[in-house]
Structure formats: C-alpha cells, structure tokens
Design a protein around this motif. Structure first.
Motif, PDB file in Angstrom:
ATOM      1  N   LEU A   1       0.829  -1.199   0.000  1.00 49.22           N
ATOM      2  CA  LEU A   1       0.000   0.000   0.000  1.00 49.22           C
ATOM      3  C   LEU A   1       0.866   1.252   0.000  1.00 49.22           C
ATOM      4  O   LEU A   1       0.545   2.245  -0.656  1.00 49.22           O
ATOM      5  N   TYR A   2       1.971   1.202   0.725  1.00 46.80           N
ATOM      6  CA  TYR A   2       2.872   2.348   0.806  1.00 46.80           C
ATOM      7  C   TYR A   2       3.503   2.643  -0.549  1.00 46.80           C
ATOM      8  O   TYR A   2       3.630   3.791  -0.961  1.00 46.80           O
ATOM      9  N   ASN A   3       3.894   1.577  -1.253  1.00 44.85           N
ATOM     10  CA  ASN A   3       4.465   1.758  -2.592  1.00 44.85           C
ATOM     11  C   ASN A   3       3.432   2.316  -3.565  1.00 44.85           C
ATOM     12  O   ASN A   3       3.774   3.014  -4.522  1.00 44.85           O
ATOM     13  N   GLN A   4       2.163   1.991  -3.317  1.00 45.38           N
ATOM     14  CA  GLN A   4       1.089   2.430  -4.216  1.00 45.38           C
ATOM     15  C   GLN A   4       0.642   3.858  -3.925  1.00 45.38           C
ATOM     16  O   GLN A   4       0.418   4.649  -4.840  1.00 45.38           O
ATOM     17  N   PHE A   5       0.509   4.191  -2.645  1.00 45.85           N
ATOM     18  CA  PHE A   5      -0.075   5.484  -2.275  1.00 45.85           C
ATOM     19  C   PHE A   5       0.928   6.470  -1.667  1.00 45.85           C
ATOM     20  O   PHE A   5       0.608   7.647  -1.514  1.00 45.85           O
ATOM     21  N   GLY A   6       2.114   5.993  -1.306  1.00 40.30           N
ATOM     22  CA  GLY A   6       3.124   6.883  -0.758  1.00 40.30           C
ATOM     23  C   GLY A   6       2.658   7.553   0.515  1.00 40.30           C
ATOM     24  O   GLY A   6       2.001   6.925   1.361  1.00 40.30           O
ATOM     25  N   PRO A   7       2.963   8.827   0.688  1.00 39.31           N
ATOM     26  CA  PRO A   7       2.632   9.520   1.943  1.00 39.31           C
ATOM     27  C   PRO A   7       1.132   9.637   2.205  1.00 39.31           C
ATOM     28  O   PRO A   7       0.720   9.835   3.346  1.00 39.31           O
ATOM     29  N   PHE A   8       0.287   9.487   1.162  1.00 43.23           N
ATOM     30  CA  PHE A   8      -1.156   9.546   1.375  1.00 43.23           C
ATOM     31  C   PHE A   8      -1.626   8.431   2.309  1.00 43.23           C
ATOM     32  O   PHE A   8      -2.652   8.547   2.965  1.00 43.23           O
ATOM     33  N   LEU A   9      -0.844   7.323   2.353  1.00 40.47           N
ATOM     34  CA  LEU A   9      -1.212   6.217   3.229  1.00 40.47           C
ATOM     35  C   LEU A   9      -1.141   6.630   4.698  1.00 40.47           C
ATOM     36  O   LEU A   9      -1.841   6.066   5.534  1.00 40.47           O
ATOM     37  N   LEU A  10      -0.298   7.613   5.014  1.00 39.06           N
ATOM     38  CA  LEU A  10      -0.227   8.104   6.385  1.00 39.06           C
ATOM     39  C   LEU A  10      -1.561   8.706   6.817  1.00 39.06           C
ATOM     40  O   LEU A  10      -1.914   8.670   7.992  1.00 39.06           O
ATOM     41  N   PHE A  11      -2.291   9.263   5.852  1.00 37.07           N
ATOM     42  CA  PHE A  11      -3.600   9.857   6.149  1.00 37.07           C
ATOM     43  C   PHE A  11      -4.676   8.778   6.229  1.00 37.07           C
ATOM     44  O   PHE A  11      -5.363   8.632   7.242  1.00 37.07           O
ATOM     45  N   ILE A  12      -4.812   7.997   5.172  1.00 42.27           N
ATOM     46  CA  ILE A  12      -5.906   7.019   5.127  1.00 42.27           C
ATOM     47  C   ILE A  12      -5.606   5.770   5.945  1.00 42.27           C
ATOM     48  O   ILE A  12      -6.516   5.011   6.270  1.00 42.27           O
TER      49      ILE A  12
ATOM     50  N   GLY B   1      -4.466  13.083   9.210  1.00 41.24           N
ATOM     51  CA  GLY B   1      -5.211  11.838   9.363  1.00 41.24           C
ATOM     52  C   GLY B   1      -5.641  11.609  10.796  1.00 41.24           C
ATOM     53  O   GLY B   1      -6.754  11.124  11.055  1.00 41.24           O
ATOM     54  N   ALA B   2      -4.782  11.974  11.745  1.00 43.62           N
ATOM     55  CA  ALA B   2      -5.105  11.808  13.163  1.00 43.62           C
ATOM     56  C   ALA B   2      -6.316  12.651  13.559  1.00 43.62           C
ATOM     57  O   ALA B   2      -7.191  12.193  14.299  1.00 43.62           O
ATOM     58  N   ILE B   3      -6.368  13.877  13.053  1.00 44.51           N
ATOM     59  CA  ILE B   3      -7.514  14.753  13.344  1.00 44.51           C
ATOM     60  C   ILE B   3      -8.804  14.146  12.796  1.00 44.51           C
ATOM     61  O   ILE B   3      -9.815  14.043  13.501  1.00 44.51           O
ATOM     62  N   PHE B   4      -8.763  13.744  11.541  1.00 46.49           N
ATOM     63  CA  PHE B   4      -9.959  13.224  10.878  1.00 46.49           C
ATOM     64  C   PHE B   4     -10.417  11.910  11.501  1.00 46.49           C
ATOM     65  O   PHE B   4     -11.615  11.679  11.685  1.00 46.49           O
ATOM     66  N   TRP B   5      -9.473  11.041  11.846  1.00 48.90           N
ATOM     67  CA  TRP B   5      -9.765   9.738  12.450  1.00 48.90           C
ATOM     68  C   TRP B   5     -10.434   9.911  13.811  1.00 48.90           C
ATOM     69  O   TRP B   5     -11.494   9.327  14.058  1.00 48.90           O
TER      70      TRP B   5
ATOM     71  N   PHE C   1     -13.208   7.771  -1.468  1.00 47.68           N
ATOM     72  CA  PHE C   1     -13.557   9.196  -1.582  1.00 47.68           C
ATOM     73  C   PHE C   1     -12.324  10.071  -1.369  1.00 47.68           C
ATOM     74  O   PHE C   1     -12.094  11.025  -2.113  1.00 47.68           O
ATOM     75  N   ILE C   2     -11.536   9.746  -0.349  1.00 48.01           N
ATOM     76  CA  ILE C   2     -10.323  10.507  -0.067  1.00 48.01           C
ATOM     77  C   ILE C   2      -9.353  10.413  -1.239  1.00 48.01           C
ATOM     78  O   ILE C   2      -8.778  11.412  -1.672  1.00 48.01           O
ATOM     79  N   LEU C   3      -9.176   9.199  -1.748  1.00 50.52           N
ATOM     80  CA  LEU C   3      -8.245   9.000  -2.858  1.00 50.52           C
ATOM     81  C   LEU C   3      -8.694   9.749  -4.106  1.00 50.52           C
ATOM     82  O   LEU C   3      -7.876  10.354  -4.811  1.00 50.52           O
TER      83      LEU C   3
END
Length: 205
Positions: A100-111, A143-147, A179-181
């Motif tokens: 997932l990290y290779n696919q989404f990079g830093p966005f994975l930290l959010f989702i 991501g922490a805020i939203f979660w 939706f986020i993606l």
C-alpha cells in the motif's frame, strides 16, 4: 475492554485516553476504534466534554504515530520484523502495508488510520524510508484529526447504540477511503492543469 476504558476515564480522565491511544498506535493490542467510539458515548452521557475529548484523541494519535516514525528512523525494518510480532505486527501485515505504501506513498499516512492492521505500520515505514518530518507531519497529523473526529463523533451521535458503530464504520471506512483518494487525485489533477496553463502562458508571452 469497556471496564478497562471506564477505569481509564474514572482514574485518569483525558490523560488515560492519550496514553491508551499512544499504546494502541505503536502496536499494543488495544482496539482504538472501540475506545474512541466509547469516548464519544461518554460525551453523549455528559461524563466527558466533546472538544477536550477530540484534543485528547489527537494528542494520543500524534504521540503514537510520531513515536513509531522516529523508531523507524532509528531502528529500521529489521527491528520491526524482529519485535513486531510481539505487538501483533506480523510479516503479513508488514508486507500488506509495504504494498500500500508503494502504491499510495505519503497519502497512506492519512488514510492508514482507517485501515485495520495498517495504521500501526505506516509511520514505521515513513521513518524507514527517511520521509522528511514536515511531509510526515502534514499527512499523519491530518489523518489523526480526521480519524479521532470520525469515531468520537459517531459514538456521540449514536449514543446508547454506540456498540453498533464498529459495524457502521467498517462500511463507512470502505466508502471514505475511495472518496479521499478520488479527492486527492482530483486536487492533484487540478493543480497540475493550473500549473501547466501558467507555464504555457509564460512560453507564449
């Protein structure tokens, strides 16, 4: 679990929420979503205040994710592979998170907060891959805020039906991630088009 959370709230208040989330995010067997939704139920009952609960959730999530990030920088993947199983972070979860990290990079930290078995590892991988702290903080703390907001608010809204939140939010999570993606993709495309137009104007001028 409920007795444990009640003990935390009665004896430690908001500090108990912070400490539990730090432990849960670094890998201790604490069901974070259940904890947060039960906190929301306590807000519904008036035992806790809404804003301090959100701030406590954010502080705990940031504390746990930051600790994981710095451990990733200092200790690397061998440490995670060796000691991860003691915190229920096995090779399968590591492999899944890496894909997932290779696919989404830093966005994975959010989702990643919304993906079971992944949020515990994303910050380690960010540290291992030497992501800059600014980039890490931007995505992980957002991501922490939203979660925290999502689960505490759901527990508050559902009230006495808070225990059903795991069922509802499992569906919600599967909806919110695409939706986020899509939102990120749309924003990236818009930004690229805008930048391209400005570049074309400069060329013609």
């Amino acid at each position: 679990m409920i007795k444990y959370v009640n003990h935390l709230i009665e004896h430690y208040g908001y500090l108990g929420i912070i400490l539990a989330l730090i432990g849960g995010i670094i890998g201790l067997p604490i069901p974070d979503e259940v904890l947060l939704t039960y906190v929301g139920f306590n807000v519904f009952q008036g035992r806790l205040a809404y804003i301090p609960s959100l701030l406590s959730a954010f502080t705990g999530a940031v504390g746990g994710i930051s600790l994981s990030y710095f451990l990733g920088i200092k200790l690397g993947l061998p440490f995670l592979q060796k000691y991860g199983p003691k915190f229920h972070i096995n090779e399968n979860k590591i492999s899944k998170a890496k894909k997932l990290y290779n696919q989404f990079g830093p966005f994975l930290l959010f989702i990643g907060f919304f993906i079971p078995g992944v949020r515990h590892i994303t910050a380690y991988l960010a540290g291992i891959n030497c992501y800059s702290y600014k980039k890490f903080a931007l995505f992980a703390y957002s991501g922490a805020i939203f979660w925290g907001f999502t689960f505490i608010t759901a527990g508050k809204v559902l009230g006495h039906n808070w225990h059903q939140v795991e069922h509802y939010l499992s569906k919600f999570s599967m909806m919110i991630i695409p939706f986020i993606l899509l939102s990120i993709g749309a924003y990236t495309y818009y930004y690229w088009r805008k930048k391209r137009k400005l570049k074309d104007k400069k060329v013609y001028n």
